[in-house]
Design a protein around this motif. Structure first.
Motif, PDB file in Angstrom:
ATOM      1  N   THR A 262       3.661  -7.262  -8.682  1.00  0.00           N
ATOM      2  CA  THR A 262       3.824  -7.937  -7.495  1.00  0.00           C
ATOM      3  C   THR A 262       4.972  -7.292  -6.803  1.00  0.00           C
ATOM      4  O   THR A 262       6.063  -7.259  -7.110  1.00  0.00           O
ATOM      5  N   ASP A 263       4.952  -6.853  -5.442  1.00  0.00           N
ATOM      6  CA  ASP A 263       5.957  -6.425  -4.757  1.00  0.00           C
ATOM      7  C   ASP A 263       6.505  -7.357  -3.888  1.00  0.00           C
ATOM      8  O   ASP A 263       7.844  -7.435  -4.000  1.00  0.00           O
ATOM      9  N   TYR A 264       5.762  -8.368  -3.257  1.00  0.00           N
ATOM     10  CA  TYR A 264       6.474  -9.501  -2.588  1.00  0.00           C
ATOM     11  C   TYR A 264       5.925 -10.851  -3.013  1.00  0.00           C
ATOM     12  O   TYR A 264       4.628 -10.786  -3.277  1.00  0.00           O
ATOM     13  N   LEU A 265       6.485 -11.637  -3.143  1.00  0.00           N
ATOM     14  CA  LEU A 265       5.915 -13.182  -3.371  1.00  0.00           C
ATOM     15  C   LEU A 265       6.461 -13.986  -2.122  1.00  0.00           C
ATOM     16  O   LEU A 265       7.635 -14.052  -1.742  1.00  0.00           O
TER      17      LEU A 265
ATOM     18  N   TRP B  69       7.296   1.403   6.102  1.00  0.00           N
ATOM     19  CA  TRP B  69       6.333   0.283   5.664  1.00  0.00           C
ATOM     20  C   TRP B  69       6.919  -0.878   5.581  1.00  0.00           C
ATOM     21  O   TRP B  69       6.747  -2.163   5.980  1.00  0.00           O
ATOM     22  N   THR B  70       8.123  -0.773   4.600  1.00  0.00           N
ATOM     23  CA  THR B  70       8.814  -2.157   4.268  1.00  0.00           C
ATOM     24  C   THR B  70       9.399  -2.619   5.709  1.00  0.00           C
ATOM     25  O   THR B  70       9.309  -3.972   5.967  1.00  0.00           O
TER      26      THR B  70
ATOM     27  N   SER C   5       0.910  -1.210   0.097  1.00  0.00           N
ATOM     28  CA  SER C   5      -0.014  -0.011  -0.002  1.00  0.00           C
ATOM     29  C   SER C   5       0.844   1.166   0.093  1.00  0.00           C
ATOM     30  O   SER C   5       0.369   2.397  -0.405  1.00  0.00           O
ATOM     31  N   GLN C   6       2.107   1.153   0.441  1.00  0.00           N
ATOM     32  CA  GLN C   6       3.191   2.347   0.317  1.00  0.00           C
ATOM     33  C   GLN C   6       4.553   1.738   0.065  1.00  0.00           C
ATOM     34  O   GLN C   6       4.719   0.454   0.067  1.00  0.00           O
TER      35      GLN C   6
ATOM     36  N   THR D   4       0.548  -5.346   8.679  1.00  0.00           N
ATOM     37  CA  THR D   4       0.450  -3.842   8.172  1.00  0.00           C
ATOM     38  C   THR D   4      -0.368  -3.555   6.872  1.00  0.00           C
ATOM     39  O   THR D   4      -0.964  -4.545   6.569  1.00  0.00           O
ATOM     40  N   GLU D   5      -0.715  -2.275   6.326  1.00  0.00           N
ATOM     41  CA  GLU D   5      -1.698  -2.255   5.384  1.00  0.00           C
ATOM     42  C   GLU D   5      -1.059  -2.815   4.102  1.00  0.00           C
ATOM     43  O   GLU D   5       0.176  -2.280   3.621  1.00  0.00           O
TER      44      GLU D   5
END
Length: 155
Positions: free
Chosen positions: A102-105, A78-79, A72-73, A127-128
């Motif tokens: 995709t940011d993370y798998l 956030w990370t 979301s951020q 987290t969001e």
């Protein structure tokens, strides 16, 4: 790294419990020089660790999910929150930061869909998140922990 080191790595990746004498014989070395090579590979970080590989099904972990996360951020706070949270969930056994949509798998191992739902509920509390989607493995076609050694130059 030379051809003997590559042979040693191939044998250890296939079975890390191989005895030193058997390993040395397989690569045509005496035990002491073979042991020195293994130690050097450890000292250089080529061999990171030795582990026991367990059968997931025999541990009642018959369902593997691959979970795509869209953040979301995109900021450090956030990370850090996200990584701390997902690392604390033991069913998440692999985490990759990705390119593209995709940011993370995440690779998640659980007993069943109810187990996945439990992980999902913990995951969304971390987290969001913009989006969480999962695909479930129906069959393992290939699984290995051995890295290919064909790209290592064996001087």
């Amino acid at each position: 790294m030379d051809k003997k080191d590559i042979q040693i790595l191939a044998l250890l990746q296939a079975d890390a419990s191989i005895g030193l004498n058997e390993l040395a014989k397989a690569v045509n070395l005496s035990p002491t020089p073979c042991w020195r090579r293994v130690q050097k590979l450890r000292d250089e970080g080529v061999i990171r660790q030795q582990v026991v590989l367990c059968d997931a099904a025999k541990l009642n972990l018959g369902l593997t999910a691959f979970v795509s996360i869209r953040a979301s951020q995109h900021n450090d706070a956030w990370t850090q929150r996200f990584l701390k949270g997902v690392r604390a969930i033991p069913e998440i056994v692999e985490i990759y930061r990705m390119t593209g949509e995709t940011d993370y798998l995440l690779k998640v191992v659980v007993s069943d869909i109810a187990g996945y739902d439990d992980v999902y509920k913990r995951l969304i509390k971390v987290t969001e998140l913009l989006d969480v989607s999962a695909g479930f493995a129906m069959e393992v076609v290939k699984h290995t922990t051995a890295l290919p050694l064909v790209h290592v130059s064996g001087d």
